[in-house]
Scaffold this active site. Sequence first.
Site, PDB file in Angstrom:
ATOM      1  CB  THR A  44      15.465  14.172   1.541  1.00 58.97           C
ATOM      2  OG1 THR A  44      16.353  13.508   0.659  1.00 58.97           O
ATOM      3  CG2 THR A  44      15.219  15.586   1.019  1.00 58.97           C
ATOM      4  CG  ASN A  45      20.896  13.493   2.008  1.00 61.00           C
ATOM      5  OD1 ASN A  45      21.220  13.556   0.828  1.00 61.00           O
ATOM      6  ND2 ASN A  45      20.713  12.335   2.624  1.00 61.00           N
ATOM      7  NE  ARG A  46      21.986  21.895   1.584  1.00 57.81           N
ATOM      8  CZ  ARG A  46      21.098  22.834   1.217  1.00 57.81           C
ATOM      9  NH1 ARG A  46      20.652  22.865  -0.015  1.00 57.81           N
ATOM     10  NH2 ARG A  46      20.678  23.707   2.080  1.00 57.81           N
ATOM     11  CB  SER A  47      22.798  12.994  -1.905  1.00 62.82           C
ATOM     12  OG  SER A  47      23.260  12.163  -2.941  1.00 62.82           O
ATOM     13  CB  ALA A 111      23.886  10.776   0.856  1.00 60.93           C
TER      14      ALA A 111
END
Length: 234
Positions: A44-47, A111
């Site tokens: 995943t990502n930091r959004s 994101a």
Amino acid sequence: MSEPETILAHAARVLRGGGRLAGRRIVVTAGPTRESIDPVRVVTNRSSGKMGYRVAEVAWERGAEVVLISGPVALEPPPGAALRRVESTSDLEAAVRSELPAADVLVMAAAPADFRPSDPSSSKRSRVDGALAVPMEPTEDILGGTRELRKPGSVIVGFALETGDALAKGRAKLERKDLDFIVVNDALEPGAGFEHDTNRVAIVGRDGTPRILPLQSKREVAEAILDAVEGSLG
Ligand code: CTP
């Protein structure tokens, strides 16, 4: 959301809901997506989803009919918005595909994970097996790949979070994805980007001229984005 906050939001809609967004259908995407590596692990990502949730909140106060398509985030949905929860980039794409034909405005603040494991494992991989290499493939470009579904006259807004040379990269994305506006920011700037309550952005329209905004709260940034949208709604 607490009862007083909900009452305030309803009061704001009564007071502010007479503008160009009134009665328009706006679809807002927010947050990250998650792609499975195995049954227990994800990429995943930091959004945080904060920017999209603010846009949904302000749009509803301005009288819009709001659909909020959200990846996994720890935020309370704003009152009034119809919430659709998604997990992966292909779930997000399917939700955008189904909502876009009826949308007067799309604000694509999500994101999405740009890569997914090409062959997710059906069983949990153990640490004692040693180093793990996960082959990844790019996900679909949702904005670029759904152009034919856009309602004529609709206003499409994308985001570009870059690390260096943000304006030039943002303008290139605006053209590549055929957007009306792109909201550009530089992840390396203090107070901007994921996880913060503030953001420092430039809003770039089709003519390429940036409107550079000061460091401000994500709610104020949401107001500026929706001002730009209202200015170009027919
Ligand atoms: N976006 C999208 N589909 C994706 C990835 C991103 O529609 N698979 C949208 C984002 O919601 C955002 C805009 O496209 O509004 C720009 O996102 P970004 O990740 O910067 O774009 P990419 O196409 O992934 O470009 P690159 O990987 O070259 O930076």
